[in-house]
Design a protein around this motif. Sequence first.
Motif, PDB file in Angstrom:
ATOM      1  N   MET A   1       6.292   3.325  -7.071  1.00  9.59           N
ATOM      2  CA  MET A   1       6.859   2.089  -7.581  1.00  9.59           C
ATOM      3  C   MET A   1       5.740   1.090  -7.840  1.00  9.59           C
ATOM      4  O   MET A   1       4.795   0.986  -7.068  1.00  9.59           O
ATOM      5  CB  MET A   1       7.868   1.513  -6.590  1.00  9.59           C
ATOM      6  N   PHE A   2       5.856   0.360  -8.951  1.00 15.00           N
ATOM      7  CA  PHE A   2       4.822  -0.570  -9.365  1.00 15.00           C
ATOM      8  C   PHE A   2       5.431  -1.943  -9.641  1.00 15.00           C
ATOM      9  O   PHE A   2       6.532  -2.042 -10.198  1.00 15.00           O
ATOM     10  CB  PHE A   2       4.133  -0.098 -10.652  1.00 15.00           C
ATOM     11  N   LEU A   3       4.684  -2.972  -9.286  1.00 11.61           N
ATOM     12  CA  LEU A   3       4.991  -4.334  -9.688  1.00 11.61           C
ATOM     13  C   LEU A   3       3.790  -4.852 -10.467  1.00 11.61           C
ATOM     14  O   LEU A   3       2.668  -4.884  -9.953  1.00 11.61           O
ATOM     15  CB  LEU A   3       5.253  -5.231  -8.481  1.00 11.61           C
ATOM     16  N   HIS A  34       7.117  -0.755   7.312  1.00 11.61           N
ATOM     17  CA  HIS A  34       7.551  -1.610   6.203  1.00 11.61           C
ATOM     18  C   HIS A  34       6.662  -2.825   5.997  1.00 11.61           C
ATOM     19  O   HIS A  34       7.119  -3.858   5.474  1.00 11.61           O
ATOM     20  CB  HIS A  34       9.009  -2.042   6.393  1.00 11.61           C
ATOM     21  N   GLN A  35       5.386  -2.692   6.371  1.00 10.68           N
ATOM     22  CA  GLN A  35       4.453  -3.782   6.119  1.00 10.68           C
ATOM     23  C   GLN A  35       3.032  -3.225   6.071  1.00 10.68           C
ATOM     24  O   GLN A  35       2.766  -2.126   6.583  1.00 10.68           O
ATOM     25  CB  GLN A  35       4.560  -4.842   7.204  1.00 10.68           C
ATOM     26  N   CYS A  67       3.954  -6.285  -1.085  1.00 16.37           N
ATOM     27  CA  CYS A  67       3.637  -5.064  -0.328  1.00 16.37           C
ATOM     28  C   CYS A  67       4.797  -4.686   0.584  1.00 16.37           C
ATOM     29  O   CYS A  67       5.182  -3.509   0.670  1.00 16.37           O
ATOM     30  CB  CYS A  67       2.375  -5.261   0.497  1.00 16.37           C
ATOM     31  N   CYS A  68       5.381  -5.668   1.259  1.00 18.75           N
ATOM     32  CA  CYS A  68       6.526  -5.399   2.137  1.00 18.75           C
ATOM     33  C   CYS A  68       7.728  -4.913   1.335  1.00 18.75           C
ATOM     34  O   CYS A  68       8.476  -4.025   1.774  1.00 18.75           O
ATOM     35  CB  CYS A  68       6.881  -6.654   2.933  1.00 18.75           C
ATOM     36  N   GLN A  69       7.914  -5.490   0.163  1.00 20.78           N
ATOM     37  CA  GLN A  69       9.026  -5.076  -0.701  1.00 20.78           C
ATOM     38  C   GLN A  69       8.908  -3.605  -1.070  1.00 20.78           C
ATOM     39  O   GLN A  69       9.886  -2.842  -0.990  1.00 20.78           O
ATOM     40  CB  GLN A  69       9.029  -5.934  -1.970  1.00 20.78           C
ATOM     41  N   LEU A  70       7.700  -3.190  -1.450  1.00 19.41           N
ATOM     42  CA  LEU A  70       7.500  -1.797  -1.841  1.00 19.41           C
ATOM     43  C   LEU A  70       7.493  -0.865  -0.638  1.00 19.41           C
ATOM     44  O   LEU A  70       7.911   0.287  -0.733  1.00 19.41           O
ATOM     45  CB  LEU A  70       6.188  -1.660  -2.610  1.00 19.41           C
ATOM     46  N   ALA A  71       7.023  -1.366   0.519  1.00 18.14           N
ATOM     47  CA  ALA A  71       6.958  -0.533   1.718  1.00 18.14           C
ATOM     48  C   ALA A  71       8.335  -0.233   2.284  1.00 18.14           C
ATOM     49  O   ALA A  71       8.489   0.711   3.076  1.00 18.14           O
ATOM     50  CB  ALA A  71       6.106  -1.214   2.783  1.00 18.14           C
ATOM     51  N   ALA A  72       9.335  -1.016   1.894  1.00 18.15           N
ATOM     52  CA  ALA A  72      10.676  -0.842   2.453  1.00 18.15           C
ATOM     53  C   ALA A  72      11.245   0.541   2.171  1.00 18.15           C
ATOM     54  O   ALA A  72      12.122   1.020   2.899  1.00 18.15           O
ATOM     55  CB  ALA A  72      11.608  -1.913   1.906  1.00 18.15           C
ATOM     56  N   GLY A  73      10.758   1.212   1.144  1.00 15.65           N
ATOM     57  CA  GLY A  73      11.286   2.521   0.798  1.00 15.65           C
ATOM     58  C   GLY A  73      10.599   3.677   1.490  1.00 15.65           C
ATOM     59  O   GLY A  73      10.911   4.844   1.212  1.00 15.65           O
ATOM     60  N   TYR A  74       9.663   3.388   2.406  1.00 17.76           N
ATOM     61  CA  TYR A  74       8.876   4.448   3.046  1.00 17.76           C
ATOM     62  C   TYR A  74       8.781   4.211   4.557  1.00 17.76           C
ATOM     63  O   TYR A  74       8.758   3.067   5.009  1.00 17.76           O
ATOM     64  CB  TYR A  74       7.444   4.484   2.500  1.00 17.76           C
ATOM     65  N   ASP A  75       8.682   5.302   5.329  1.00 18.48           N
ATOM     66  CA  ASP A  75       8.312   5.182   6.734  1.00 18.48           C
ATOM     67  C   ASP A  75       6.820   4.872   6.855  1.00 18.48           C
ATOM     68  O   ASP A  75       6.401   4.065   7.675  1.00 18.48           O
ATOM     69  CB  ASP A  75       8.640   6.467   7.496  1.00 18.48           C
ATOM     70  N   GLU A  76       6.013   5.544   6.052  1.00 20.41           N
ATOM     71  CA  GLU A  76       4.599   5.244   5.905  1.00 20.41           C
ATOM     72  C   GLU A  76       4.198   5.582   4.484  1.00 20.41           C
ATOM     73  O   GLU A  76       4.744   6.506   3.880  1.00 20.41           O
ATOM     74  CB  GLU A  76       3.736   6.003   6.920  1.00 20.41           C
ATOM     75  N   ALA A  77       3.272   4.826   3.945  1.00 23.20           N
ATOM     76  CA  ALA A  77       2.932   5.011   2.536  1.00 23.20           C
ATOM     77  C   ALA A  77       1.528   4.489   2.278  1.00 23.20           C
ATOM     78  O   ALA A  77       0.910   3.805   3.103  1.00 23.20           O
ATOM     79  CB  ALA A  77       3.942   4.289   1.648  1.00 23.20           C
ATOM     80  N   CYS A  78       1.037   4.832   1.109  1.00 24.51           N
ATOM     81  CA  CYS A  78      -0.221   4.306   0.593  1.00 24.51           C
ATOM     82  C   CYS A  78       0.100   3.151  -0.349  1.00 24.51           C
ATOM     83  O   CYS A  78       0.850   3.323  -1.320  1.00 24.51           O
ATOM     84  CB  CYS A  78      -0.972   5.405  -0.159  1.00 24.51           C
ATOM     85  N   GLY A  79      -0.409   1.994  -0.068  1.00 27.56           N
ATOM     86  CA  GLY A  79      -0.234   0.844  -0.943  1.00 27.56           C
ATOM     87  C   GLY A  79      -1.518   0.556  -1.702  1.00 27.56           C
ATOM     88  O   GLY A  79      -2.618   0.964  -1.293  1.00 27.56           O
ATOM     89  N   LYS A  80      -1.393  -0.166  -2.801  1.00 31.11           N
ATOM     90  CA  LYS A  80      -2.574  -0.495  -3.595  1.00 31.11           C
ATOM     91  C   LYS A  80      -2.366  -1.836  -4.282  1.00 31.11           C
ATOM     92  O   LYS A  80      -1.299  -2.095  -4.840  1.00 31.11           O
ATOM     93  CB  LYS A  80      -2.836   0.600  -4.639  1.00 31.11           C
TER      94      LYS A  80
END
Length: 269
Positions: A1-3, A34-35, A67-80
Amino acid sequence: MFLVNGISATTVSAQDRGLTLGDGLFTTLYLKNHQPTLWPYHVARLREGCARLKLPLPDVDRLYEQCCQLAAGYDEACGKIIITRGAGGRGYSPQGCDTPTIIVSAHPYPIHYHDWQFSGIKLEVAEQRLGCQPMLAGLKTLNRLEQVLLKNELDERSIPEAIVLDWQDHVVEAVTANLFWRKGEQIFTPDLKLAGVCGVMRAFVIQQLHSWQYEVTSVSTGLPALLDADEVWITNALMGVVPVTGIQDVKYQDHRFVQRLQNALAALA
């Protein structure tokens, strides 16, 4: 997902200087619970990078919310988080580029890092070398062609990671991580004034060791010093702290500092 500039999208202008000139920077985040973790370190990296590249610093509170908005869909994830100078003309001059492009995204976490954290990783030495450029050293700019070619070398040699030297035979980093080693009670990391990336996990490790009354010495040294170490580890925001079990034919079996750092990081997360 991208913003893209706060709007769900996957495209930017064909005139965006991040695309045409690599004019911008980014930071990669570990999204957990989620953060983003280590958020103050990422803010410090973005602040320094924007200042050195003369880019306006975005609203960091808004970046955190995204970042929190996008992290809500994952237990753990890679953010950028990517910041470019925005759309501009054909030439190099940044004049008139007053509206940066801000891209925030989330991606599946590379789960093999959990295996690395537990079992460690053996490193080889890359054949390709990093160039020296003090104007950009330490920054994570959008021009990552050296790392693209180095990662291609890893793929061609079927190895997971490698130590990278510069053209003066100094140890700089791994292809995707920063590097530390311990000899006795002394801890070292490569000096990154001429090449390499100052990672957020590197900053965390240095600060954590300082809190334990251990100073980390930045050095310009060759491979022999590393091969003579008692303990070696690599770090980045996603893999955390990973023990190195060997480099070429040299093996390392003492991972006491790695275990302490992993525990400190787990407590923080």
